[in-house]
Design a protein around this motif. Structure first.
Motif, PDB file in Angstrom:
ATOM      1  N   VAL A  33       0.842  -1.184   0.000  1.00 41.54           N
ATOM      2  CA  VAL A  33       0.000   0.000   0.000  1.00 41.54           C
ATOM      3  C   VAL A  33       0.882   1.240   0.000  1.00 41.54           C
ATOM      4  CG1 VAL A  33      -1.631   1.358   1.379  1.00 41.54           C
ATOM      5  CG2 VAL A  33      -1.948  -1.113   1.126  1.00 41.54           C
ATOM      6  N   LEU A  34       0.536   2.169  -0.878  1.00 39.20           N
ATOM      7  CA  LEU A  34       1.247   3.442  -0.941  1.00 39.20           C
ATOM      8  C   LEU A  34       0.327   4.529  -0.394  1.00 39.20           C
ATOM      9  CD1 LEU A  34       3.616   5.233  -2.059  1.00 39.20           C
ATOM     10  CD2 LEU A  34       2.319   5.364  -4.187  1.00 39.20           C
ATOM     11  N   ALA A  35       0.783   5.222   0.627  1.00 43.13           N
ATOM     12  CA  ALA A  35       0.001   6.366   1.114  1.00 43.13           C
ATOM     13  C   ALA A  35       0.792   7.620   0.771  1.00 43.13           C
ATOM     14  CB  ALA A  35      -0.248   6.219   2.605  1.00 43.13           C
ATOM     15  N   GLY A  36       1.624   8.101   1.701  1.00 40.89           N
ATOM     16  CA  GLY A  36       2.481   9.240   1.382  1.00 40.89           C
ATOM     17  C   GLY A  36       3.773   8.799   0.724  1.00 40.89           C
ATOM     18  N   GLY A  37       4.181   7.572   1.018  1.00 41.42           N
ATOM     19  CA  GLY A  37       5.375   7.021   0.388  1.00 41.42           C
ATOM     20  C   GLY A  37       6.688   7.452   1.013  1.00 41.42           C
ATOM     21  N   ARG A 110       6.931  15.623   6.357  1.00 38.32           N
ATOM     22  CA  ARG A 110       5.640  15.649   7.077  1.00 38.32           C
ATOM     23  C   ARG A 110       4.488  16.109   6.180  1.00 38.32           C
ATOM     24  NH1 ARG A 110       8.983  17.598  11.599  1.00 38.32           N
ATOM     25  NH2 ARG A 110       8.344  19.763  11.219  1.00 38.32           N
ATOM     26  N   HIS A 111       4.812  16.851   5.139  1.00 37.86           N
ATOM     27  CA  HIS A 111       3.746  17.239   4.196  1.00 37.86           C
ATOM     28  C   HIS A 111       3.190  16.042   3.443  1.00 37.86           C
ATOM     29  CE1 HIS A 111       5.536  21.552   3.975  1.00 37.86           C
ATOM     30  NE2 HIS A 111       4.576  21.487   4.864  1.00 37.86           N
ATOM     31  N   ARG A 112       4.029  15.056   3.207  1.00 39.97           N
ATOM     32  CA  ARG A 112       3.616  13.908   2.400  1.00 39.97           C
ATOM     33  C   ARG A 112       3.308  12.679   3.240  1.00 39.97           C
ATOM     34  NH1 ARG A 112       2.125  14.676  -2.474  1.00 39.97           N
ATOM     35  NH2 ARG A 112       2.644  12.502  -2.896  1.00 39.97           N
ATOM     36  N   GLY A 113       4.111  12.479   4.262  1.00 37.71           N
ATOM     37  CA  GLY A 113       3.983  11.261   5.053  1.00 37.71           C
ATOM     38  C   GLY A 113       2.689  11.254   5.846  1.00 37.71           C
ATOM     39  N   THR A 114       2.113  10.071   6.015  1.00 38.41           N
ATOM     40  CA  THR A 114       0.818   9.995   6.680  1.00 38.41           C
ATOM     41  C   THR A 114       0.928   9.356   8.060  1.00 38.41           C
ATOM     42  OG1 THR A 114       0.287   7.815   5.786  1.00 38.41           O
ATOM     43  CG2 THR A 114      -0.358   9.744   4.460  1.00 38.41           C
ATOM     44  N   PHE A 115      -0.014   9.754   8.879  1.00 39.56           N
ATOM     45  CA  PHE A 115      -0.154   9.201  10.214  1.00 39.56           C
ATOM     46  C   PHE A 115      -0.315   7.676  10.147  1.00 39.56           C
ATOM     47  CE2 PHE A 115      -3.318   7.822  13.374  1.00 39.56           C
ATOM     48  CZ  PHE A 115      -2.691   8.166  14.557  1.00 39.56           C
ATOM     49  N   GLY A 116      -1.228   7.228   9.302  1.00 38.78           N
ATOM     50  CA  GLY A 116      -1.474   5.789   9.204  1.00 38.78           C
ATOM     51  C   GLY A 116      -0.287   5.034   8.637  1.00 38.78           C
ATOM     52  N   GLY A 117       0.368   5.662   7.670  1.00 31.93           N
ATOM     53  CA  GLY A 117       1.524   5.012   7.067  1.00 31.93           C
ATOM     54  C   GLY A 117       2.617   4.756   8.091  1.00 31.93           C
ATOM     55  N   SER A 118       2.842   5.725   8.957  1.00 27.17           N
ATOM     56  CA  SER A 118       3.857   5.553  10.000  1.00 27.17           C
ATOM     57  C   SER A 118       3.494   4.420  10.939  1.00 27.17           C
ATOM     58  CB  SER A 118       4.005   6.836  10.817  1.00 27.17           C
ATOM     59  OG  SER A 118       4.666   7.805  10.071  1.00 27.17           O
ATOM     60  N   MET A 119       2.206   4.300  11.232  1.00 24.46           N
ATOM     61  CA  MET A 119       1.773   3.234  12.140  1.00 24.46           C
ATOM     62  C   MET A 119       1.936   1.860  11.478  1.00 24.46           C
ATOM     63  SD  MET A 119       0.903   4.598  14.975  1.00 24.46           S
ATOM     64  CE  MET A 119       0.252   6.104  15.729  1.00 24.46           C
ATOM     65  N   VAL A 120       1.452   1.756  10.268  1.00 27.02           N
ATOM     66  CA  VAL A 120       1.463   0.458   9.595  1.00 27.02           C
ATOM     67  C   VAL A 120       2.896   0.029   9.261  1.00 27.02           C
ATOM     68  CG1 VAL A 120       0.699  -0.778   7.536  1.00 27.02           C
ATOM     69  CG2 VAL A 120      -0.867   0.789   8.717  1.00 27.02           C
ATOM     70  N   HIS A 121       3.745   0.987   9.001  1.00 26.32           N
ATOM     71  CA  HIS A 121       5.148   0.675   8.728  1.00 26.32           C
ATOM     72  C   HIS A 121       5.774  -0.024   9.944  1.00 26.32           C
ATOM     73  CE1 HIS A 121       8.865   0.915   6.578  1.00 26.32           C
ATOM     74  NE2 HIS A 121       9.441   1.750   7.403  1.00 26.32           N
ATOM     75  N   PRO A 124      10.018   0.288  14.815  1.00 24.54           N
ATOM     76  CA  PRO A 124      10.167   0.580  16.248  1.00 24.54           C
ATOM     77  C   PRO A 124      10.971   1.847  16.511  1.00 24.54           C
ATOM     78  CG  PRO A 124      11.583  -1.241  15.603  1.00 24.54           C
ATOM     79  CD  PRO A 124      10.705  -0.939  14.425  1.00 24.54           C
ATOM     80  N   ALA A 125      11.701   2.328  15.487  1.00 25.59           N
ATOM     81  CA  ALA A 125      12.422   3.592  15.641  1.00 25.59           C
ATOM     82  C   ALA A 125      11.543   4.783  15.278  1.00 25.59           C
ATOM     83  CB  ALA A 125      13.684   3.585  14.782  1.00 25.59           C
ATOM     84  N   GLY A 126      10.355   4.522  14.742  1.00 27.97           N
ATOM     85  CA  GLY A 126       9.422   5.595  14.430  1.00 27.97           C
ATOM     86  C   GLY A 126       8.871   6.186  15.724  1.00 27.97           C
ATOM     87  N   ASP A 127       8.447   7.424  15.668  1.00 27.92           N
ATOM     88  CA  ASP A 127       8.043   8.091  16.904  1.00 27.92           C
ATOM     89  C   ASP A 127       6.585   7.856  17.270  1.00 27.92           C
ATOM     90  OD1 ASP A 127      10.577   9.660  17.327  1.00 27.92           O
ATOM     91  OD2 ASP A 127      10.041  10.334  15.319  1.00 27.92           O
ATOM     92  N   LEU A 128       5.748   7.589  16.277  1.00 32.33           N
ATOM     93  CA  LEU A 128       4.317   7.528  16.570  1.00 32.33           C
ATOM     94  C   LEU A 128       3.849   6.216  17.188  1.00 32.33           C
ATOM     95  CD1 LEU A 128       2.851   9.506  13.558  1.00 32.33           C
ATOM     96  CD2 LEU A 128       3.635  10.309  15.793  1.00 32.33           C
ATOM     97  N   PRO A 129       4.426   5.072  16.829  1.00 31.60           N
ATOM     98  CA  PRO A 129       3.949   3.837  17.462  1.00 31.60           C
ATOM     99  C   PRO A 129       4.021   3.879  18.988  1.00 31.60           C
ATOM    100  CG  PRO A 129       5.203   3.280  15.505  1.00 31.60           C
ATOM    101  CD  PRO A 129       5.343   4.766  15.695  1.00 31.60           C
ATOM    102  N   ALA A 130       5.059   4.457  19.535  1.00 29.26           N
ATOM    103  CA  ALA A 130       5.157   4.524  21.001  1.00 29.26           C
ATOM    104  C   ALA A 130       4.026   5.359  21.588  1.00 29.26           C
ATOM    105  CB  ALA A 130       6.512   5.091  21.414  1.00 29.26           C
ATOM    106  N   VAL A 131       3.650   6.405  20.866  1.00 31.90           N
ATOM    107  CA  VAL A 131       2.545   7.240  21.340  1.00 31.90           C
ATOM    108  C   VAL A 131       1.250   6.425  21.389  1.00 31.90           C
ATOM    109  CG1 VAL A 131       1.094   9.225  20.766  1.00 31.90           C
ATOM    110  CG2 VAL A 131       3.587   9.378  20.538  1.00 31.90           C
ATOM    111  N   ALA A 132       1.024   5.681  20.314  1.00 25.85           N
ATOM    112  CA  ALA A 132      -0.189   4.859  20.260  1.00 25.85           C
ATOM    113  C   ALA A 132      -0.215   3.848  21.408  1.00 25.85           C
ATOM    114  CB  ALA A 132      -0.265   4.139  18.913  1.00 25.85           C
TER     115      ALA A 132
END
Lengths: 295, 869, 165
Positions: A33-37, A110-121, A124-132
């Motif tokens: 799946v491609l969101a922001g890519g 951040r203009h292109r990247g999506t909230f959901g894309g970061s989660m689904v990716h 573990p080094a991403g910042d949003l999964p820890a928030v969730a």
């Protein structure tokens, strides 16, 4: 570098997307799946991924945007990081998400990247999964069969692996509002401003009278998935956030509690840090995050 | 390349609107002219090599070895050849008969081993990333795809990634001839006498980590032929040297080969090279008769652009108890990588003459061994040898200050050459022509607020603040202007160090300047125009500077080593003087006066004591018409000049850095940075300041962020910009810069060069500051880059800080090599396992590191902090 | 092969593209917009930054098909005739470029930064430009240029949106 060739499918609706994904899975095709890519494109360019096809959801009108739904905020999966940051609802109702999102990559990404894309990716080094994970978010997943809900604790399955099954897409995430009395902080430690977090700490702390009523702490990059610092959370309950006593003899119980922040983690060894250092950072940064969140 | 017409016009308009204020005495030189180059760069009208499109162009891509060391047993290109759009596929064997060997122009000793270096590997690969095959296709996407269809069988051989291991008995061999490329020695004075009974001896081992230069523009090459001659466009710093070397390598006659450096996006030494890809592009265009283009990706470049630094430095310093340095001994291992490229072996030797720094010492002894490993070859990187030397001496002098309880500025003051002592013949055989270290240091200390920061540091130490303040001092000089040809000859360098310029007056009074320098960001078009405007009395805007194309600028030695202004700029001035001499004769003829009576001022030649005269523009037109020239004078008003300096030039300066070190996390932040540089006379202060800024940033990059890391198999782990970290805007402070001006006496402009100064000075300033912050913990070294993890390990292994004003003696520098054993400082021959650990330490490191030999030294050590602060 | 329509610097193009074609290669190799360079393959350097529908984007990390129907402004489309954008002028005035390779992307990122923060502090500029690497300038003069342009644009009531009207 240059991506290997792939087919490109731009479904007109989420339903169609689910159907396409299910069919591809049934046929044994590796479809992404491609969101922001913004995570996927570098992987494709380095030829670390060879999908047969990309299913581009980036043009779909929904699920996109931030919605205040009473006891929680719903963030549509296709909402960009930039849109999250611009959302007054996010800033006021779920500020931890705003704090962490502000540290994701850089403005152009951040203009292109999506909230959901970061989660689904599920990096573990991403910042949003820890928030969730810290906020016990609920992931709403759609497939042709319908919708199901996955708690954050079950969504991040392994390194770069989420709980999404064949034919499933992430619709969005319910981010609970924690109500009054909570403070938040995201502490990110990295070597340069654009480097990945060596360790990150997402902390939410509720003060109750003069003590910590409840703390929720999740760690970035301390294992193959984000990890809750449960032992520290338990130890913090009922503590006074301020050190007791003065000077060298001061007893900082919060620091002691945060000394367990790395328990139950399995931090990786990589170019930027070895596990023992990550464990140390997790303890120190958790302390700082808790102090900031409870201050 | 030549300036584009439209850009030139726009630049002129912009220049007119610039609010510059009147320069003193109406001179252009010294004025903060905005750059002519900018017009095309800020509007996107650039000619980067990858922008060049030619009819019928084909695209090349290289298959690169995934192993550091292996025998190639089979290359099958047939499947790749069958892919759509693929025109040709070549293995090393296909090209073996014509590809020759990549040149090394600096055989530093008579017995140096210079291994054969095929541009494309034939039998054996010796570093990960070495080209083993190439595809030529109709577009870059198809070329990339076809690479995956090439089959290569490798028979793995043992990798050798560590220099000390490479020199050990029984090490796997990079080349059959052994892993020692050369040993080069140099000495002055009686070193044994200096160390004999020396009251204080400081011994340290420093690791100059391997760096990736990371110019923003990746390399690119376009090669084309008309069936007779060849043109090569390349993102290179050295079109002239490249032309000569390519002619020698490929057998294409020099007069049939034109080399063009179009707009080039930074180099920092990395584009001072004759690369495999340049040679192979030429060979392929010769075979196919079609233009070909190759553009590297960043990850390909991290592997295969030559790397920088990678030295293991053992420095010993013998001193008196008052801090006077008696002698310096240096034992250096320099990692050559797998082959010797253009100037690979010479790089560490460019530092050999600089380990005395700005100090007066009695004796010096230097040994350098070049070592082969199975890694990408090293070569020039900003500063090239001099940053390493400056780092070692400036770190060691700080250690001496600490050992003696002296302020680091004071110990420098007791050793440096005073301004009355110039010209000064150094122990390394150089003559420093001019300088004023006192003035630059005083200015820097004042700008920095040195005493106040020391007071804050003391306070933080007393409070045992987890965030400690450190102050780093770096006083440096460097030799630039590479260089007098006879000196280069004595060092066995393959070429000279002169530079060429042509100045031609056009019939309409405009001026074309042709320079042999090859700028790639330095602003020569602007600075040379300023020199010419003053020299000929013409408007700044009437001067065009042509460069970087061997068909336009037929001779030159190009741009590197802070040489362009001090050699090339002076050549431009010399050519202007010749033009003026000729103009004077013609003016005298036209004005019917004696040439001796002709005065030149502001672009006009007048008869002394009269108002009668001719402007240089009028003379240009007159010489074009040539109706009335004096006997024996040829038409035209132009001249060539070649300048070969008598001496190097020696910029110097004092850099001060304040860092805050978070001892809990190891995080380090630069709080303030002051640089006072003396680069002699200044042609354009704006450009000078920009060079200093960028240089400082790159030096900080080495100190804090950057390292090319290999695993034990020789695989590079830092292949992308996500792994090899260069500083962003958010990682650097604003820099406070100022200057003193002590003109060089070695050239008529009084200039010294500025390209490398910032990089040379800043790395030790930062590391000295970090170590200074951690002195209370007994720390006396942190290996570069000083990452948070390294700082944390040093601090945590050293234990809790000594209270307040006393330093804890005895802790080691504690480096657990992070990430990989390959880059471990480990043990140099004869060096114990804890590099830099102090005498009396509990590390038991024996022969390693410092010994304070005189009785009472322990006392000096224990009181050192209090004494200094 | 998908057909896309994209407007670049005010000109509308219809192109058949391979799905994998990167936007930056469409710009450079197909449309001749070579003012936008490529500096890396991991979206770290930002040299390829353009305005995509009015917002900064790294054109090496966008597929051309993703830009279908979009408006792109590159460094080549910033000036109005001979009148440079205030950010271009400020980079020149403050000597905020040396080799100039990062400059197109840096200017685009800087313009985007001012869209949200018309008078950024030094710190805000440094953080706002963290996605754009420069190896020549040490960033000092870039920071000065962005702040100068901010002043100029405020005084002139300059448009902050950069897209084709």
């Amino acid at each position: 570098m240059i991506p290997a060739a792939f087919d490109y499918i731009r479904p007109a609706s989420l339903e169609e997307a689910c159907r396409v994904l299910a069919e591809a899975d049934a046929a044994g095709d590796d479809v992404k799946v491609l969101a922001g890519g913004q995570s996927l494109l570098p992987l494709l360019r380095l030829r670390l991924a060879y999908p047969a096809a990309l299913v581009d959801l980036g043009r779909l009108p929904e699920p996109r945007g931030v919605e205040d739904r009473g006891d929680h905020v719903f963030v549509g999966a296709l909402t960009t990081h930039d849109e999250v940051l611009r959302s007054g609802v996010v800033r006021e109702q779920v500020p931890l998400l705003a704090l962490a999102t502000a540290t994701v990559a850089d403005p152009a990404v951040r203009h292109r990247g999506t909230f959901g894309g970061s989660m689904v990716h599920a990096d573990p080094a991403g910042d949003l999964p820890a928030v969730a994970l810290a906020l016990d978010c609920v992931f709403v997943v759609r497939s042709s069969e319908g919708e199901r809900e996955v708690p954050a604790a079950e969504f991040f399955v392994d390194y770069l692996e989420s709980a999404l099954g064949p034919g499933e897409v992430l619709l969005g995430v319910r981010v609970p509002k924690l109500g009054p009395g909570w403070g938040f902080h995201y502490e990110k430690f990295h070597r340069t401003a654009q480097a990945w977090a060596i360790v990150g700490v997402a902390a939410a702390v509720r003060r109750e009278g003069g003590t910590i009523g409840e703390a929720r702490i999740a760690l970035t990059n301390m294992g193959p998935t984000p990890v809750r610092a449960r032992a520290t959370e338990a130890a913090l309950r009922g503590l006074s956030p301020a050190p007791t006593g003065d000077g060298d003899g001061a007893r900082d119980q919060v620091r002691d509690a945060c000394g367990q922040a790395d328990s139950g983690t399995s931090p990786p060894a990589d170019l930027h840090a070895k596990p023992d250092y990550r464990r140390h950072l997790a303890r120190v940064l958790t302390y700082r995050a808790v102090r900031a969140a409870s201050g | 390349m030549s300036e584009q017409l439209d850009a030139g016009l726009i630049a002129e308009r912009i220049a007119e609107s610039d609010q510059l204020g009147e320069p003193s005495g109406a001179h252009e030189v010294g004025r903060a002219r905005r750059r002519k180059e900018d017009a095309r760069l800020v509007t996107g009208r650039t000619t980067w090599t990858d922008n060049i499109q030619l009819p019928g162009m084909l695209y090349m891509a290289f298959l690169r070895s995934p192993m550091a060391h292996a025998r190639i047993t089979r290359v099958d290109t047939s499947a790749a050849r069958a892919r759509p759009g693929v025109v040709a596929v070549y293995s090393g064997r296909d090209l073996a008969g014509e590809q020759g060997s990549l040149p090394c122009a600096w055989p530093v000793t008579d017995d140096i081993v210079i291994p054969d270096h095929p541009p494309m590997a034939v039998e054996e690969v010796r570093y990960a990333g070495e080209a083993v095959a190439c595809v030529v296709a109709t577009d870059r996407y198809k070329a990339a795809d076809a690479l995956e269809a090439i089959e290569v069988d490798y028979e793995p051989l043992d990798a050798v990634v560590d220099m000390t291991e490479a020199l050990a008995e029984g090490s796997p061999l990079v080349h059959e001839s052994g892993n020692r490329a050369f040993t080069w020695k140099f000495a002055g004075g009686d070193i044994d006498a200096a160390f004999r009974d020396a009251p204080v001896v400081i011994e340290r081992t420093y690791v100059q980590q391997r760096l990736i230069p990371t110019a923003m523009e990746p390399r690119a090459v376009v090669a084309t032929t008309d069936g007779d001659g060849f043109t090569l466009y390349s993102a290179t710093q050295i079109p002239h040297v490249l032309r000569v070397m390519l002619a020698l390598t490929t057998g294409i006659p020099e007069h049939k080969l034109r080399v063009v450096a179009p707009d080039v996006g930074g180099g920092f030494g990395s584009k001072l090279q004759v690369t495999a890809e340049e040679v192979l592009s030429l060979l392929v265009t010769r075979r196919l008769g079609k233009p070909v283009k190759w553009t590297e990706s960043r990850s390909e470049g991290n592997l295969t652009v030559h790397h920088g630094r990678d030295q293991l430095q053992r420095i010993s310093l013998a001193a008196e108890r008052d801090g006077r340095v008696r002698g310096v001994r240096v034992d250096l291992l320099a990692d050559m990588g797998a082959y010797l490229m253009l100037v690979t072996p010479g790089i560490p030797l460019l530092g050999a003459f600089m380990y005395n720094g700005i100090y007066k010492i009695d004796a010096y002894d230097f040994t350098c061994t070049g070592v082969f490993t199975t890694k990408m070859p090293t070569d020039a990187y900003r500063g090239a040898g001099r940053p390493e030397a400056t780092f070692a001496i400036e770190r060691a002098v700080d250690e001496l200050a600490h050992e003696l309880g002296l302020d680091p500025v004071e110990v420098r003051r007791r050793n440096w050459i005073t301004h009355q002592e110039f010209p000064y013949d150094t122990i390394c055989g150089l003559t420093y022509d001019s300088g004023n270290y006192e003035a630059a240091t005083e200015k820097a200390l004042a700008l920095f607020g040195y005493d106040k920061l020391r007071a804050e540091q003391s306070d933080r130490r007393d409070r045992r603040d987890p965030v400690q303040l450190g102050i780093g001092v770096s006083t440096y000089t460097e030799m630039c202007g590479l260089a007098p040809s006879r000196v280069l000859g004595s060092l066995s360098y393959g070429a000279g160090g002169w530079e060429h310029a042509s100045v031609r007056m056009l019939p309409t009074g405009k001026v074309e300047v042709v320079t042999g320098t090859s700028p790639h960001g330095q602003g020569h078009e602007t600075a040379w125009s300023q020199i010419v405007a003053d020299a000929l009395g013409v408007p700044f805007g009437d001067v065009a500077v042509l460069h970087g194309d061997t068909a336009i600028s037929h001779k030159g030695m190009d741009t590197y080593g802070s040489r362009s202004l001090v050699v090339g700029g002076v050549a431009v001035l010399a050519a202007c003087e010749k033009v003026k001499d000729k103009a004077r004769r013609i003016a005298a003829h036209m004005l019917e006066a004696s040439a001796d009576d002709i005065e030149f001022s502001a672009g006009s030649f007048t008869v002394r004591g009269t108002a009668e005269g001719r402007t240089i523009q009028e003379l240009a037109l007159a010489t074009f018409a040539a109706h009335d020239l004096p006997d024996g004078v040829e038409p035209g008003l132009d001249a060539d000049a070649t300048f070969d300096p008598d001496n190097f030039s020696f910029p110097h300066g004092t850099h001060l850095c304040a860092v805050e070190v978070d001892t809990e996390t190891g995080a380090c932040a630069i709080r303030s940075y002051v640089a006072v540089d003396d680069v002699g006379s200044v042609v354009n202060p704006l450009i000078v300041e920009g060079q200093v800024h960028g240089g400082i940033a790159q030096g900080i990059g080495q100190a804090l962020f950057e390292e090319a890391v290999h695993d034990t198999e020789g695989n590079l782990l830092t292949t992308t910009m996500a792994d090899y970290l260069i500083p962003t805007a958010a990682d650097l402070p604003d820099f406070t810069t100022d200057r003193t001006e002590t003109p060089a006496t070695s050239n008529p402009l009084g200039v010294k060069g500025v390209g490398e100064a910032g990089t040379i000075a800043s790395t030790p300033a930062v590391v000295n500051a970090i170590v200074d912050a951690l002195r209370p913990y007994g720390v006396h070294d942190v290996r570069m880059p000083c990452t948070p993890e390294r700082i944390w390990r040093v601090v945590s292994e050293a234990g809790p800080p000594a209270s307040g004003s006393g330093a804890r003696a005895g802790a080691a520098s504690a480096e657990a090599p992070a990430g990989t054993s390959a880059e471990a400082p480990a043990s140099a021959p004869g060096t114990a396992s804890a590099p830099g650990s102090r005498s009396g330490s509990d590390s038991g490191s024996g022969s390693g590191s410092a010994s304070t030999r005189a009785p009472g030294s322990g006392e000096a050590t224990s009181s050192s902090e209090g004494g200094a602060r | 092969m998908p057909r896309i329509t994209v407007t670049v610097d005010g000109v509308t193009y219809e192109e058949d593209v391979e799905p994998r074609l990167l936007l930056v290669h469409l710009l450079r190799d197909r449309l001749g917009k070579t003012g936008t360079p490529v500096g890396c393959d991991t979206s770290n350097c930002g040299a390829c930054t353009v305005m995509l529908d009015g917002r900064s984007a790294k054109s090496c990390s966008v597929l051309a098909v993703q830009a279908d129907g979009s408006d792109v402004v590159t460094i080549e489309g910033l000036a109005r005739g001979d009148e440079w954008h205030p950010m271009q002028k400020a980079f020149h005035t403050e000597h905020a470029l040396q080799c100039g390779y990062c400059t197109p992307g840096m200017i685009m990122a800087a313009i985007d930064l001012l869209r949200d923060d018309p008078d950024p502090s030094e710190e805000a500029v440094r953080e706002g430009l963290e996605g754009n690497l420069c190896r020549c300038t040490g960033y000092c003069n870039i920071v000065r240029a962005v702040r100068l342009a901010a002043q100029e644009m405020s005084q002139a009531g300059e448009r902050r949106e950069v897209r084709t009207p």
